[in-house]
Design a protein around this motif. Sequence first.
Motif, mmCIF file in Angstrom:
data_model
loop_
_atom_site.group_PDB
_atom_site.id
_atom_site.type_symbol
_atom_site.label_atom_id
_atom_site.label_comp_id
_atom_site.label_asym_id
_atom_site.label_seq_id
_atom_site.Cartn_x
_atom_site.Cartn_y
_atom_site.Cartn_z
ATOM 1 N N LYS A 46 5.274 1.236 -3.909
ATOM 2 C CA LYS A 46 5.016 -0.079 -3.281
ATOM 3 C C LYS A 46 6.317 -0.765 -2.850
ATOM 4 O O LYS A 46 6.413 -1.309 -1.740
ATOM 5 C CB LYS A 46 4.234 -0.997 -4.239
ATOM 6 N N GLY A 47 7.322 -0.712 -3.721
ATOM 7 C CA GLY A 47 8.587 -1.398 -3.414
ATOM 8 C C GLY A 47 9.249 -0.828 -2.170
ATOM 9 O O GLY A 47 9.783 -1.569 -1.336
ATOM 10 N N VAL A 48 9.195 0.500 -2.044
ATOM 11 C CA VAL A 48 9.813 1.160 -0.886
ATOM 12 C C VAL A 48 9.093 0.720 0.397
ATOM 13 O O VAL A 48 9.725 0.398 1.409
ATOM 14 C CB VAL A 48 9.730 2.702 -1.061
ATOM 15 N N LEU A 49 7.774 0.690 0.343
ATOM 16 C CA LEU A 49 6.994 0.286 1.519
ATOM 17 C C LEU A 49 7.251 -1.179 1.869
ATOM 18 O O LEU A 49 7.450 -1.526 3.040
ATOM 19 C CB LEU A 49 5.503 0.508 1.244
ATOM 20 N N LEU A 204 -4.792 -8.580 5.283
ATOM 21 C CA LEU A 204 -4.860 -7.747 6.480
ATOM 22 C C LEU A 204 -6.145 -6.941 6.437
ATOM 23 O O LEU A 204 -6.353 -6.175 5.489
ATOM 24 C CB LEU A 204 -3.653 -6.783 6.498
ATOM 25 N N TRP A 205 -7.008 -7.146 7.426
ATOM 26 C CA TRP A 205 -8.284 -6.416 7.456
ATOM 27 C C TRP A 205 -8.342 -5.570 8.716
ATOM 28 O O TRP A 205 -7.997 -6.048 9.814
ATOM 29 C CB TRP A 205 -9.481 -7.396 7.482
ATOM 30 N N ASP A 206 -8.830 -4.342 8.570
ATOM 31 C CA ASP A 206 -9.042 -3.508 9.747
ATOM 32 C C ASP A 206 -10.046 -4.213 10.667
ATOM 33 O O ASP A 206 -11.104 -4.659 10.201
ATOM 34 C CB ASP A 206 -9.562 -2.126 9.325
ATOM 35 N N ILE A 207 -9.713 -4.329 11.954
ATOM 36 C CA ILE A 207 -10.575 -5.102 12.869
ATOM 37 C C ILE A 207 -11.949 -4.444 13.026
ATOM 38 O O ILE A 207 -12.973 -5.119 13.074
ATOM 39 C CB ILE A 207 -9.890 -5.277 14.252
ATOM 40 N N GLU A 208 -11.971 -3.113 13.063
ATOM 41 C CA GLU A 208 -13.235 -2.391 13.275
ATOM 42 C C GLU A 208 -14.106 -2.372 12.026
ATOM 43 O O GLU A 208 -15.286 -2.684 12.072
ATOM 44 C CB GLU A 208 -12.928 -0.922 13.654
ATOM 45 N N THR A 209 -13.496 -1.974 10.905
ATOM 46 C CA THR A 209 -14.293 -1.685 9.701
ATOM 47 C C THR A 209 -14.265 -2.815 8.675
ATOM 48 O O THR A 209 -15.073 -2.822 7.754
ATOM 49 C CB THR A 209 -13.749 -0.428 9.004
ATOM 50 N N GLY A 210 -13.306 -3.715 8.790
ATOM 51 C CA GLY A 210 -13.161 -4.781 7.794
ATOM 52 C C GLY A 210 -12.452 -4.310 6.527
ATOM 53 O O GLY A 210 -12.240 -5.084 5.590
ATOM 54 N N GLU A 211 -12.029 -3.029 6.519
ATOM 55 C CA GLU A 211 -11.352 -2.494 5.331
ATOM 56 C C GLU A 211 -10.119 -3.335 4.999
ATOM 57 O O GLU A 211 -9.364 -3.719 5.897
ATOM 58 C CB GLU A 211 -10.927 -1.038 5.602
ATOM 59 N N LEU A 213 -6.424 -3.989 3.716
ATOM 60 C CA LEU A 213 -5.192 -3.196 3.717
ATOM 61 C C LEU A 213 -4.059 -4.008 3.100
ATOM 62 O O LEU A 213 -2.928 -3.970 3.563
ATOM 63 C CB LEU A 213 -4.849 -2.792 5.161
ATOM 64 N N ASP A 214 -4.364 -4.780 2.066
ATOM 65 C CA ASP A 214 -3.388 -5.708 1.482
ATOM 66 C C ASP A 214 -3.561 -5.757 -0.029
ATOM 67 O O ASP A 214 -4.314 -4.967 -0.593
ATOM 68 C CB ASP A 214 -3.600 -7.105 2.091
ATOM 69 N N LYS A 215 -2.926 -6.743 -0.664
ATOM 70 C CA LYS A 215 -2.924 -6.770 -2.133
ATOM 71 C C LYS A 215 -4.294 -7.011 -2.746
ATOM 72 O O LYS A 215 -4.487 -6.768 -3.942
ATOM 73 C CB LYS A 215 -1.908 -7.802 -2.641
ATOM 74 N N THR A 226 -1.093 1.913 -2.589
ATOM 75 C CA THR A 226 -0.048 2.588 -1.797
ATOM 76 C C THR A 226 -0.653 3.175 -0.524
ATOM 77 O O THR A 226 -0.042 3.110 0.545
ATOM 78 C CB THR A 226 0.631 3.702 -2.621
ATOM 79 N N ASP A 227 -1.864 3.724 -0.631
ATOM 80 C CA ASP A 227 -2.520 4.279 0.568
ATOM 81 C C ASP A 227 -2.740 3.178 1.606
ATOM 82 O O ASP A 227 -2.527 3.381 2.799
ATOM 83 C CB ASP A 227 -3.890 4.897 0.216
ATOM 84 N N ALA A 228 -3.181 2.007 1.143
ATOM 85 C CA ALA A 228 -3.440 0.893 2.074
ATOM 86 C C ALA A 228 -2.142 0.467 2.759
ATOM 87 O O ALA A 228 -2.105 0.293 3.989
ATOM 88 C CB ALA A 228 -4.070 -0.277 1.321
#
Length: 252
Positions: A46-49, A204-211, A213-215, A226-228
């Motif tokens: 996480k820190g590297v990203l 941060l939400w994926d515009i298409e799926t609403g997934e 991508l944040d904490k 980390t994947d997100a």
Amino acid sequence: MARRKKIYEGKAKILYEGPEPGTIVQYFKDDATAFNAQKKDVIEGKGVLNNRLSEFFMVGLADVGVPTHFLRRLNMREQLVRACEIIPLEIIVRNFAAGSMSQRLGIEEGTRLPRPIVEYCFKDDSLGDPLVSEEHILAFNWATQQDLDDIIHLALRVNDFLSGVMRGVGIRLVDFKIEVGRVYEGDFQRLVVADEISPDSCRLWDIETGEKLDKDVFRRDLGNLTDAYTEVAKRLGVLPKTNGPAKPRLIN
Ligand code: UDP
């Protein structure tokens, strides 16, 4: 190498004295915390990203004329920043209702707000960073009216920039938090965007799926954090887009 002097250790970062006066080294840890540190874990990578993503956003902001504390990235986990006097406020900008605003006002998560809304929280972990009004800020002298005018201007410029960048890669910027610091130049002072801008401090939400991508992935146990964050970094071109190994591979 001489041991560096540690200035401060927070939940996600350590600050060390920088190599020149007026500079600080920000070290990004893998630690993740939520709910005022009641939930804790170590998330490998996480820190590297966040170091790379924060660099990407700060450099982009500087490119469009928004002043930041960022000077340069030093290595995988560290960046050199200008020392500044942090104003003790978390400045939150919201485009869609979510999180504490949804709870407080009973607005369903994901509802578009009539316009971006700026909120302030007083930075004090022991109090759980309470929401405060401009009246509190002025009366307790945490910032002046001129500072507040400048802060709103900065916050809305950051919002426009980040929303646009994210929209370009299919991500909705729901809300985010920034911190602002004072730097002194001769007799003058000005405000700069400080701390970090990363998926730790944005929704941060994926515009298409609403997934997500944040904490919130960590806060709400929705999968691998980390994947997100890697997905965000890949979309932004901060990491190569090819299907490499699961762990972040960094390009220079
Ligand atoms: N936020 C943050 N640090 C904090 C509190 C909030 O970075 O200490 C960010 C959070 O990630 C979200 C935005 O600010 O993007 C708004 O958070 P909210 O007030 O909804 O709080 P939460 O629901 O996260 O407790």
